[in-house]
Design an enzyme around this catalytic site. Structure first.
Site, mmCIF file in Angstrom:
data_model
loop_
_atom_site.group_PDB
_atom_site.id
_atom_site.type_symbol
_atom_site.label_atom_id
_atom_site.label_comp_id
_atom_site.label_asym_id
_atom_site.label_seq_id
_atom_site.Cartn_x
_atom_site.Cartn_y
_atom_site.Cartn_z
ATOM 1 C CD GLU A 153 2.617 27.404 10.885
ATOM 2 O OE1 GLU A 153 3.396 27.637 11.827
ATOM 3 O OE2 GLU A 153 1.867 26.399 10.861
ATOM 4 C CD GLU A 317 2.178 30.493 14.749
ATOM 5 O OE1 GLU A 317 2.563 29.398 15.231
ATOM 6 O OE2 GLU A 317 1.293 30.570 13.880
#
Length: 683
Positions: A153, A317
């Site tokens: 991320e 995710e």
């Protein structure tokens, strides 16, 4: 050329952190048994494990990771291996404090959190390459290695002297001369002209925040600097494992939010990854919108990610149950996990991966949902829900080689435009809402099961029958020319209020603005009226009145015709909706912001005229039911999902095979609340 992902099954699994349980090998042993029972076939390893892989500088310990690879391979589990740069170990920050970020006020951060590192610091780049080289050398030939997961991320910025110097170099390379730079930033205003390149500083609350071109260039620079760091990070992987693709998990987070992917230009970043992946955490069963509305927003985010490379993508995710970082962390209702997971598959995802596989004993994300919770065992509702999705994915195996139904509709989304419009000292800060506007234009197509692509200003527009370009505040001459050519050649375009106001340097267009844009829409915009939230206008179109909120462009007709008119204020009776014919195409301009009631009526007219609706063999009478299509040359798969807590009925207009029951069915079929069925037919 991108390295393809080679997998013969949908990926089902996710982030696993056995490094947290090395003193309890029995836990790891039980985990793998539980993973098998839950029909997981993939584990993502190594995220945030740098301190276990390199406990001290230059001293590596891969023994524990070797064992995990062995255990995974013993039961046929694939491995996505992460590079650990998302969170560096304490020893690195203590010895090399320059790797820690500096904030906007010029203060260096202490060690802590994650992503707290400078993308420019040479020593950090060196240490990241060193650990990645070790990983590639040791695991690059393992048969289970499927994909490199680069860092985690990416996001944020550093304001240290190294980054400031890099920014100055970036600016100088772009503008070449101070005269060009001063003009682009309009620095004569407030006596801001630069007389030396060394005077350039990033925007800061203690310095400049009112130079719009500077603010925008800093955002562009942060994306470029992040990509440069990413390219540095993958060098040893490309060298040693050229056949293993790389990805970086992009953030979509909670699709209800308006700035869920705001920091980095993913359209630019996507050019550097082999496979697009993203982290999806919609807050299902929230207290302020229906499940169907959130499903629409989540569908749009999936379409964004698929459109980045116009190909299938991965969910890197998601959560089996709840998260721990929403304002309210509610568990999914029964059936919602399957509903949400298969929605992603329907839009072109080839995976359902979770954060996390085993819940953390403590620290920040100890209460984040997982496959194996701190309650342990396999009797939890979340574990059973995951197992059900695993069974579904096995039954959907033939769908893996398919792609999403080709879209005839495109919506333009541009990062520069989003950043610029958000920063514009005009209109109303609370109501500009560029992303919400895109959602509202998308809604009609979602409710009518019409596929949509989300395109950038560099994409080819010619494959699409309809292009929608909302609130394109910052538009270049080149894109205005592209829109004109698209329409002249037979395309159909829809634009809106607050379009074509400034150029790519954030300088206002003079006179009537962009000549190509004016010719395309056949109008000139005189001014934009900003309404307070309690104020409303109205327009009359299609023999009905529709409420107007927030914004009204006052326009003069050139070659366009009026389709709808304002009812109130000093511009009552003037055009609020226009249509222009140019070449063999048409361009509509929606001069005012309406509700979705008008957009539904407007797009129904266009969908009928342009024959945009799919000839589906399934009929529905409920907008909460969505039908998405994945197909190959031989077969079409229809994912039918009920995004409602009430049962729904659909009608099959021909006999179709139900993939889950393996039965041929027809006529009326029932969908349970949050129920999903998949049907297949030969072409």
């Amino acid at each position: 050329m991108a390295t393809p992902l080679h997998t013969n099954e949908f990926l089902h699994g996710g982030d696993y952190n056995p490094d947290q349980w090395l003193d309890h090998p029995e836990v790891i042993e039980q985990d793998f048994q539980d993973f098998k029972q839950a029909k997981l076939n993939t584990v993502t390893l190594g995220i945030f494990a740098w301190d276990k892989l390199e406990p001290s500088e230059g001293q590596y310990d891969f023994s524990w990771l070797d064992q995990i690879f062995d255990q995974a391979e013993a039961q046929g589990t694939k491995i996505i291996l992460s590079t650990p740069s998302g969170a560096r170990p304490r020893w690195l920050s203590e010895k090399y404090p320059e790797v820690l970020r500096v904030n906007e006020q010029g203060q260096r951060n202490q060690f802590g959190e994650r992503h707290n590192h400078c993308y420019t610091a040479p020593v950090y780049r060196e240490k990241v390459q060193a650990i990645n080289r070790q990983l590639a050398q040791r695991y690059g030939k393992r048969p289970s290695l499927l994909l490199w997961h680069i860092s985690n991320e990416y996001g944020g910025a550093c304001y240290c002297d190294l980054c400031q110097a890099a920014f100055r170099e970036w600016v100088q390379a772009k503008y070449q001369t101070l005269a060009n730079l001063n003009h682009a930033y309009w620095n004569a205003f407030w006596s801001h002209e630069y007389t030396s390149w060394d005077q350039i500083q990033a925007p800061s609350p203690s310095g400049d925040t009112g130079v719009m071109g500077l603010n925008l260039d800093w955002r562009r620079f942060v994306t470029d600097r992040t990509i440069d760091f990413f390219e540095n990070e993958i060098k040893p992987l490309r060298e040693l494992t050229p056949d293993i693709p790389v990805t970086a998990n992009f953030m979509g987070g909670n699709p209800s939010e308006s700035h869920v992917f705001y920091d980095l230009d993913y359209q630019k970043f996507a050019e550097h990854v082999d496979v697009v992946s993203w982290d999806s955490y919609p807050n299902w069963s929230n207290g302020y919108e229906s499940t169907a509305r959130l499903a629409m927003k989540t569908a749009l985010m999936n379409d964004v990610m698929r459109s980045l490379k116009h190909s299938n993508y991965l969910i890197m995710e998601s959560t089996p149950s709840q998260v721990n970082w929403h304002p309210f962390n509610r568990a999914k209702r029964p059936g919602m996990h399957e509903m949400g997971s298969l929605q992603q598959i329907a839009h072109g995802a080839d995976s359902v991966l979770y954060f996390q596989l085993h819940q953390s004993l403590g620290a920040s994300e100890m209460f984040h949902g997982s496959v194996v919770t701190n309650h342990r065992g396999t009797r939890t509702r979340a574990f059973n829900d995951v197992t059900k999705v695993g069974q579904d994915l096995q039954q959907l195996q033939p769908v893996l080689r398919t792609t999403r139904k080709t879209a005839k509709v495109a919506i333009v989304f541009d990062y520069d435009n989003m950043w610029a419009l958000d920063d514009a000292r005009n209109y109303a800060n609370e109501t500009k809402q560029y992303w919400r506007t895109i959602q509202e234009h998308y809604q009609y197509f979602w409710e009518h099961d019409i596929p949509v692509e989300i395109v950038s200003v560099t994409d080819d527009l010619t494959p699409y029958s309809l292009v929608i370009d909302p609130m394109h505040f910052m538009m270049s001459h080149a894109f205005a020319a592209k829109l004109k050519a698209y329409v002249e050649q037979g395309g159909h375009l829809v634009g809106t209020y607050i379009t074509g106001v400034v150029d790519e340097n954030f300088l206002a267009y003079q006179g009537d603005g962009l000549a190509d844009l004016q010719a395309t829409y056949g109008i000139s915009v005189q001014e934009t009226d900003t309404l307070y939230p309690q104020q409303h206008n109205a327009l009359t179109a299609y023999h009905q009145a529709y409420q107007i909120n927030d914004y009204c462009d006052v326009v003069d007709l050139a070659t366009a015709q009026s389709v709808g008119t304002y009812q109130k204020d000093f511009y009552a009776g003037t055009p609020a909706v226009t249509k222009n014919t140019l070449g063999t195409g048409t361009a509509h301009y929606l001069a005012a912001r309406t509700g979705t009631d008008f957009l539904a009526a407007f797009y129904e007219q266009l969908a009928t005229t342009l024959q945009l609706k799919l000839p589906l063999p399934i009929a529905k009478n409920n907008a909460h039911v969505a039908i998405q299509v994945r197909e190959d040359d031989q077969q079409s798969y229809y994912f039918v999902t009920n995004f409602s807590h009430q049962p729904a009925t659909i009608t099959l207009n021909q006999s179709l095979k139900n993939v889950f029951s393996d039965q041929v069915v027809s006529d009326q079929q029932e969908l349970t609340s949050y129920g999903v069925q998949v049907y297949v037919s030969k072409k």
